[in-house]
Design a protein around this motif. Structure first.
Motif, PDB file in Angstrom:
ATOM      1  N   LEU A 134     -35.788  23.153   0.826  1.00 29.77           N
ATOM      2  CA  LEU A 134     -36.027  24.582   0.897  1.00 29.77           C
ATOM      3  C   LEU A 134     -37.504  24.749   1.245  1.00 29.77           C
ATOM      4  O   LEU A 134     -38.367  24.168   0.579  1.00 29.77           O
ATOM      5  N   THR A 135     -37.787  25.497   2.298  1.00 25.73           N
ATOM      6  CA  THR A 135     -39.155  25.574   2.817  1.00 25.73           C
ATOM      7  C   THR A 135     -39.709  26.987   2.749  1.00 25.73           C
ATOM      8  O   THR A 135     -39.066  27.952   3.184  1.00 25.73           O
ATOM      9  N   LEU A 136     -40.920  27.109   2.197  1.00 32.68           N
ATOM     10  CA  LEU A 136     -41.677  28.351   2.226  1.00 32.68           C
ATOM     11  C   LEU A 136     -42.961  28.071   2.997  1.00 32.68           C
ATOM     12  O   LEU A 136     -43.570  27.001   2.827  1.00 32.68           O
ATOM     13  N   HIS A 137     -43.371  29.005   3.833  1.00 33.99           N
ATOM     14  CA  HIS A 137     -44.616  28.769   4.559  1.00 33.99           C
ATOM     15  C   HIS A 137     -45.441  30.052   4.650  1.00 33.99           C
ATOM     16  O   HIS A 137     -44.912  31.164   4.601  1.00 33.99           O
ATOM     17  N   GLY A 138     -46.742  29.862   4.757  1.00 30.79           N
ATOM     18  CA  GLY A 138     -47.662  30.970   4.943  1.00 30.79           C
ATOM     19  C   GLY A 138     -48.814  30.521   5.813  1.00 30.79           C
ATOM     20  O   GLY A 138     -49.238  29.357   5.736  1.00 30.79           O
ATOM     21  N   HIS A 158     -42.404  22.426   0.777  1.00 26.39           N
ATOM     22  CA  HIS A 158     -41.027  21.940   0.846  1.00 26.39           C
ATOM     23  C   HIS A 158     -40.545  21.586  -0.558  1.00 26.39           C
ATOM     24  O   HIS A 158     -41.190  20.806  -1.262  1.00 26.39           O
ATOM     25  N   ILE A 159     -39.396  22.118  -0.947  1.00 26.71           N
ATOM     26  CA  ILE A 159     -38.790  21.832  -2.243  1.00 26.71           C
ATOM     27  C   ILE A 159     -37.516  21.027  -1.998  1.00 26.71           C
ATOM     28  O   ILE A 159     -36.594  21.498  -1.334  1.00 26.71           O
ATOM     29  N   ARG A 200     -40.078  15.884  -5.650  1.00 26.80           N
ATOM     30  CA  ARG A 200     -39.438  17.199  -5.627  1.00 26.80           C
ATOM     31  C   ARG A 200     -40.231  18.227  -4.832  1.00 26.80           C
ATOM     32  O   ARG A 200     -39.675  19.244  -4.399  1.00 26.80           O
ATOM     33  N   ILE A 201     -41.510  17.990  -4.652  1.00 27.28           N
ATOM     34  CA  ILE A 201     -42.371  18.929  -3.941  1.00 27.28           C
ATOM     35  C   ILE A 201     -43.096  18.191  -2.821  1.00 27.28           C
ATOM     36  O   ILE A 201     -43.557  17.064  -2.997  1.00 27.28           O
TER      37      ILE A 201
END
Length: 255
Positions: A134-138, A158-159, A200-201
């Motif tokens: 699961l990816t979050l980006h900024g 990335h999780i 995990r991260i």
């Protein structure tokens, strides 16, 4: 004279406001169009991942290292929902949420073993699989030289959501040699534990260059290329680093 200067200044201000982000979306001189400053859309990306590390496969029955995977490659795939806010006609901030699939293929030769026939048995070990995140980006971007060319950077978080790896040994030569499993074959499956201790991260700083292309009033495409360097090992027990080269395209709609 002063009145003429004031009128010219006003006209320049109107043009600058209408041309924010460099797009000319005015449908009619009589109906001014306010260029959106906020956008939402979808981003799809792929590219090339270089894997480096030291993944030792230990044969449990004899307790020796059979091979050490040091380099591999993969073709990642990412799909994200992206948002963008323009802080000025030249600077924007972006954020997104989605999934990233990172696959990997390692191949390494074994130490040749002499056979009773006098020939050497040559095999290779193959480790192949994929990890899902699961990816979050900024990030932040800026237009270059008053054009639609952009440059920027940011961080992807990335999780780890899961993954699988398969490992096998296969015969290279002699061609007639078969492993003694049932049924006999030139390949034999092997177990592995490389993802049992998956990190995990994963934190990935990135830099990118892109180009914004107007496709309709309120819509634009943005193809880009990027490089990302994940800071942590894929596994907490083994050394496994990645270097990502990406090509992405976004379709954005003004709000």
């Amino acid at each position: 004279m002063k009145r003429s200067v004031a009128i010219a200044f006003l006209m320049c201000s109107i043009v600058l406001s209408a041309g924010a982000q460099g797009f000319d979306w005015q449908t009619s001189p009589r109906v001014p169009y306010q260029i959106p400053k906020r956008y939402v859309g979808i981003e799809i990306g792929s590219g090339y991942t270089q894997h480096r590390g030291s993944l030792e496969y230990i044969e449990q029955e004899v307790g020796i290292v059979c091979c050490d995977y040091e380099s591999g490659s993969g073709l990642p795939l990412s799909i994200n929902i992206a948002g963008e806010q323009w802080l000025s006609p030249s600077v924007s901030v972006q954020a997104g949420l989605g999934f990233t699939l990172i696959n990997a293929l390692f191949v390494t030769p074994s130490v040749p073993v002499p056979l009773s026939s006098g020939e050497l048995l040559r095999t290779e070990y193959v480790l192949e699989g994929a990890m899902t995140y699961l990816t979050l980006h900024g990030g932040i971007g800026t237009r270059l030289f008053g054009t639609h060319l952009t440059a920027g950077g940011g961080v992807r978080l990335h999780i780890y959501a899961g993954g699988s790896l398969s490992q096998l040994e296969r015969v290279i030569s002699p061609d007639y040699y078969l492993f003694t499993q049932n049924p006999r074959s030139k390949e034999q499956e092997l177990g592995n534990t490389f993802l049992d201790h998956a990190n995990r991260i994963q934190i990935e700083p990135y830099a990118q260059v892109g180009y914004n292309i107007s496709v309709a009033n309120g819509f634009y495409l943005s193809p880009s290329v990027s490089i990302g360097i994940p800071l942590l090992s894929v596994s907490t027990q083994d050394t496994w680093r990645m270097l990502n080269f990406g090509a992405r395209i976004r379709l954005m709609k003004g709000l």
